[in-house]
Write a protein that holds these residues in place. Structure first.
Motif, mmCIF file in Angstrom:
data_model
loop_
_atom_site.group_PDB
_atom_site.id
_atom_site.type_symbol
_atom_site.label_atom_id
_atom_site.label_comp_id
_atom_site.label_asym_id
_atom_site.label_seq_id
_atom_site.Cartn_x
_atom_site.Cartn_y
_atom_site.Cartn_z
ATOM 1 N N ALA A 12 0.825 -1.210 0.000
ATOM 2 C CA ALA A 12 0.000 0.000 0.000
ATOM 3 C C ALA A 12 0.859 1.259 0.000
ATOM 4 O O ALA A 12 0.538 2.258 -0.664
ATOM 5 N N ARG A 15 2.403 1.626 -3.419
ATOM 6 C CA ARG A 15 1.380 2.094 -4.366
ATOM 7 C C ARG A 15 1.107 3.580 -4.176
ATOM 8 O O ARG A 15 0.955 4.332 -5.152
ATOM 9 N N ALA A 36 -5.146 4.601 -12.006
ATOM 10 C CA ALA A 36 -5.127 3.131 -11.978
ATOM 11 C C ALA A 36 -4.416 2.563 -13.204
ATOM 12 O O ALA A 36 -3.620 1.623 -13.100
ATOM 13 N N ALA A 41 -2.865 -0.889 -11.599
ATOM 14 C CA ALA A 41 -3.442 -1.427 -10.360
ATOM 15 C C ALA A 41 -4.955 -1.359 -10.442
ATOM 16 O O ALA A 41 -5.513 -0.551 -11.190
ATOM 17 N N PRO A 42 -5.649 -2.207 -9.688
ATOM 18 C CA PRO A 42 -7.115 -2.177 -9.690
ATOM 19 C C PRO A 42 -7.647 -0.827 -9.227
ATOM 20 O O PRO A 42 -7.124 -0.219 -8.293
ATOM 21 N N LYS A 43 -8.715 -0.378 -9.865
ATOM 22 C CA LYS A 43 -9.301 0.913 -9.526
ATOM 23 C C LYS A 43 -9.806 0.930 -8.093
ATOM 24 O O LYS A 43 -9.697 1.941 -7.389
ATOM 25 N N SER A 44 -10.350 -0.201 -7.637
ATOM 26 C CA SER A 44 -10.901 -0.267 -6.279
ATOM 27 C C SER A 44 -9.824 -0.050 -5.217
ATOM 28 O O SER A 44 -10.038 0.678 -4.235
ATOM 29 N N SER A 45 -8.653 -0.648 -5.406
ATOM 30 C CA SER A 45 -7.585 -0.474 -4.423
ATOM 31 C C SER A 45 -6.982 0.926 -4.509
ATOM 32 O O SER A 45 -6.555 1.496 -3.500
ATOM 33 N N CYS A 46 -6.977 1.502 -5.716
ATOM 34 C CA CYS A 46 -6.471 2.870 -5.876
ATOM 35 C C CYS A 46 -7.375 3.869 -5.161
ATOM 36 O O CYS A 46 -6.903 4.876 -4.612
ATOM 37 N N SER A 48 -9.072 3.523 -2.354
ATOM 38 C CA SER A 48 -8.817 3.589 -0.918
ATOM 39 C C SER A 48 -7.521 4.329 -0.616
ATOM 40 O O SER A 48 -7.445 5.101 0.352
ATOM 41 N N VAL A 49 -6.513 4.117 -1.455
ATOM 42 C CA VAL A 49 -5.237 4.813 -1.238
ATOM 43 C C VAL A 49 -5.397 6.303 -1.514
ATOM 44 O O VAL A 49 -4.916 7.144 -0.758
#
Length: 273
Positions: A12, A15, A36, A41-46, A48-49
């Motif tokens: 994390a 990223r 993303a 990287a996946p849009k969903s994880s981006c 949250s960051v």
């Protein structure tokens, strides 16, 4: 023998660092989808960051949904730049030589095709332009930027403008390599650069490069209202800047040349690009 293992990284955090890098390279900001794709990287994880970075002040999200660097990045950058070796040495040399007490001296670095202002020493005379630490301006428009470009090998300087894109700040700004190239050669010959209303109308600025063992590491500049920049004052400013730049060059292990006679800065009094 004890085996050594690579230190683990935190995905994390890695990223987040990569996201800050790609956003900083975008002049107009980036959407979540663009970020993303840029870091693969996946849009969903981006998301949250990005949310965490916004909450921390490292990113800001505009009403249009784009992300840009936040105020916290500037704050951290200023803290780093204020403690950098070149800024520390400048403060020491400036105190020792005591030159240009009336004028504000600005220390800058070359950052791609921009100059990045990293330190200012205020003079007793009021200035019309306030240079903030962390501010960037197009190198080809400024005296410090042109001094730095001139200190590069000509092919290296030309490569920076391979796309023939030149930002313009005033009607006097240089806007092409056929004009910039001979200007840089002229600077190499006289050892200092002149910004003749190319950054701001009514202002003239002089700049000199600071050299390290491997090339230019920074530049010093001083600005003044053009109407008040008579020949004597302009020449004194240039001579002082060259002395300061030479002293810093010596401190940083660069090549120190004998200053010799300084060409009076007369061309700026009507020169146009």
């Amino acid at each position: 023998m004890t085996a050594t293992h690579p230190k683990p990284t935190v995905p994390a955090v890695a990223r987040a660092a990569r996201m800050l890098e790609v956003v900083s390279a975008s002049a107009s900001g980036m959407t979540l989808s663009e970020i993303a794709r840029a870091i693969d990287a996946p849009k969903s994880s981006c998301l949250s960051v990005c949310t965490t970075l916004v909450e921390s002040g490292l990113l800001v999200r505009s009403s249009a949904g784009t992300y840009q660097l936040g105020w916290k990045v500037v704050q951290l950058g200023r803290a780093y730049l204020a403690r950098s070796d070149i800024a520390t040495e400048f403060r020491r040399v400036d105190t020792e030589l005591g030159l240009l007490a009336e004028d504000t001296i600005v220390l800058s670095l070359l950052d791609g095709r921009n100059v990045l202002y990293v330190h200012t020493r205020a003079g007793s005379r009021p200035v019309a332009i306030h240079y903030e630490i962390g501010m960037r301006l197009p190198a080809h428009c400024t005296a410090s930027g042109k001094a730095l470009l001139a200190a590069l090998p000509p092919a290296t300087a030309a490569a920076l403008y391979a796309d023939d894109t030149f930002d313009s700040l005033t009607r006097h700004s240089i806007t092409s390599m056929p004009v910039l190239a001979p200007e840089l050669e002229r600077i190499r010959q006289r050892r200092y650069a002149i910004d003749d209303e190319e950054t701001a109308l009514g202002m003239v600025c002089f700049g000199a490069a600071i050299l390290g063992a491997g090339g230019p590491v920074g530049a010093l500049s001083v600005s003044m209202v053009k109407a008040a920049a008579d020949g004597g004052r302009a020449l004194r400013a240039v001579e002082a800047l060259l002395r300061l730049a030479q002293a810093l060059t010596a401190r940083l292990g660069g090549p120190v040349l004998e200053l010799g006679p300084v060409e009076p800065p007369s061309l700026y009094l009507g020169s146009r690009h």
